[in-house]
Design a protein around this motif. Structure first.
Motif, PDB file in Angstrom:
ATOM      1  N   VAL A 133     -59.457 -18.224  73.783  1.00  0.00           N
ATOM      2  CA  VAL A 133     -58.907 -18.591  72.488  1.00  0.00           C
ATOM      3  C   VAL A 133     -59.013 -20.110  72.393  1.00  0.00           C
ATOM      4  CG1 VAL A 133     -56.898 -18.696  70.985  1.00  0.00           C
ATOM      5  CG2 VAL A 133     -57.292 -16.664  72.366  1.00  0.00           C
ATOM      6  N   VAL A 181     -50.056 -16.530  71.082  1.00  0.00           N
ATOM      7  CA  VAL A 181     -51.331 -16.062  71.626  1.00  0.00           C
ATOM      8  C   VAL A 181     -51.143 -15.496  73.031  1.00  0.00           C
ATOM      9  CG1 VAL A 181     -53.548 -16.903  72.512  1.00  0.00           C
ATOM     10  CG2 VAL A 181     -52.806 -17.511  70.196  1.00  0.00           C
ATOM     11  N   HIS A 187     -56.082 -11.463  70.351  1.00  0.00           N
ATOM     12  CA  HIS A 187     -56.503 -12.835  70.073  1.00  0.00           C
ATOM     13  C   HIS A 187     -57.805 -13.219  70.791  1.00  0.00           C
ATOM     14  CE1 HIS A 187     -52.738 -13.751  68.031  1.00  0.00           C
ATOM     15  NE2 HIS A 187     -52.089 -13.176  69.030  1.00  0.00           N
ATOM     16  N   THR A 190     -61.257 -15.823  69.790  1.00  0.00           N
ATOM     17  CA  THR A 190     -60.869 -16.287  68.456  1.00  0.00           C
ATOM     18  C   THR A 190     -60.666 -17.791  68.475  1.00  0.00           C
ATOM     19  OG1 THR A 190     -59.752 -14.179  68.033  1.00  0.00           O
ATOM     20  CG2 THR A 190     -59.168 -16.018  66.606  1.00  0.00           C
ATOM     21  N   TYR A 192     -58.687 -20.817  66.362  1.00  0.00           N
ATOM     22  CA  TYR A 192     -57.666 -21.131  65.370  1.00  0.00           C
ATOM     23  C   TYR A 192     -57.684 -22.621  65.060  1.00  0.00           C
ATOM     24  CZ  TYR A 192     -55.780 -16.483  66.362  1.00  0.00           C
ATOM     25  OH  TYR A 192     -55.624 -15.118  66.515  1.00  0.00           O
ATOM     26  N   ASP A 262     -53.282 -21.352  59.806  1.00  0.00           N
ATOM     27  CA  ASP A 262     -53.209 -20.652  61.093  1.00  0.00           C
ATOM     28  C   ASP A 262     -51.942 -20.998  61.873  1.00  0.00           C
ATOM     29  OD1 ASP A 262     -55.619 -19.388  60.666  1.00  0.00           O
ATOM     30  OD2 ASP A 262     -56.788 -20.695  61.989  1.00  0.00           O
ATOM     31  N   LEU A 266     -49.258 -18.175  63.077  1.00  0.00           N
ATOM     32  CA  LEU A 266     -49.042 -17.853  64.486  1.00  0.00           C
ATOM     33  C   LEU A 266     -47.595 -18.123  64.897  1.00  0.00           C
ATOM     34  CD1 LEU A 266     -52.297 -19.221  66.173  1.00  0.00           C
ATOM     35  CD2 LEU A 266     -51.577 -16.827  66.052  1.00  0.00           C
TER      36      LEU A 266
END
Length: 284
Positions: A133, A181, A187, A190, A192, A262, A266
């Protein structure tokens, strides 16, 4: 399985660990530190403390286990050495077969030299094949609010950001995104783009400081070259002063305006307003 946080006693790492402890048992959290004394309070609360150094690859041997989720908080040394440090963690994570490695990177729009190490680390992470991530953290409120003394002393916000705006947020906000996360699902692989809900200009920052202090705090726009000289004169090593001035140049170009949403999604809440961060800093 453990949730492992590198740089766990640093400014961001502390927030992450504290917020993790609100969601998972302490024995499921591993704090990776260089100086165990700084983590004595965490150990007393049941957190596993592991001693490792980015500059000593052997200290990461056997630190991770299959199925772990790891947060790699970027090192503080700007330059090629930082990429090598990050590769040490990535290789150890790959060898162990961790389930996820999240990395605190920089906004994808940022072209300033500060982003170079982050882009190189992202490339290494993606090439490793480890589920990843990318937490592309924007600017922190604390980059400004922790350095208010010279601003208040001189009564001016000196910057090279022109009319640019900054989507900053508090470290605690970015920590909340990382915790989401690390404790959530889905996740993997990905990216962000993370920034505050409201972007502000340096003129607005000076006005808010004036309002809260009851003093006239002026906005003092200068060139990047002038800002580099001012920072160097205040004791900042000149190469790093140039890097910081380069960030202001990126701000002037609009590169630190992040409107993805984002971060608040989150975190599960709105991001901390700059005014709140200023108030906390002045109170402190």
């Amino acid at each position: 399985m453990s949730i492992v946080v590198t740089g766990a006693t640093g400014n961001l790492g502390r927030h992450v660990v504290e917020q993790l402890l609100e969601k998972v048992p302490a024995d499921q959290v591993t704090a990776v530190v260089r100086t165990p004394e700084k983590a004595a309070d965490l150990a007393a609360r049941g957190v596993r403390v592991a001693i490792a150094d980015y500059d000593a690859p052997e200290t990461f041997d056997g630190l991770f286990a299959a199925g772990d989720k790891v947060l790699l908080i970027s090192g503080s040394e700007v330059g090629g050495a930082r990429v090598a440090q990050h590769r040490t963690v990535i290789e150890a994570a790959k060898t162990a077969g961790v389930a996820l490695l999240a990395y605190t990177s920089a906004p994808g729009s940022l072209t300033a030299a500060l982003a170079d190490d982050h882009r190189a680390t992202e490339e290494a992470l993606l090439a490793s094949g480890v589920p990843y991530v990318l937490l592309r953290n924007g600017w922190y409120h604390e980059n400004y609010t922790e350095n208010l003394a010279p601003v208040l002393e001189h009564g001016a916000v000196t910057h090279a950001g022109g009319d640019g705006r900054v989507s900053s947020a508090a470290r605690a906000d970015y920590a909340a995104a990382a915790v989401a996360v690390l404790t959530g699902e889905g996740h993997e692989n990905t990216t962000y783009e993370l920034g505050g809900d409201v972007a502000w200009s340096f003129g607005e920052y000076a006005a808010e400081l004036s309002r809260q202090t009851g003093r006239e705090i002026a906005e003092n726009p200068v060139s990047a070259e002038t800002l580099t000289g001012i920072l160097a004169g205040a004791g900042v090593p000149e190469p790093f002063a140039a890097i910081l001035a380069g960030v202001d140049t990126s701000i002037a170009k609009g590169e630190l305006v992040i409107d993805s949403g984002d971060l608040s999604r989150l975190a599960g809440r709105p991001t901390t307003p700059l005014a709140d961060a200023i108030a906390a800093a002045l109170k402190g």
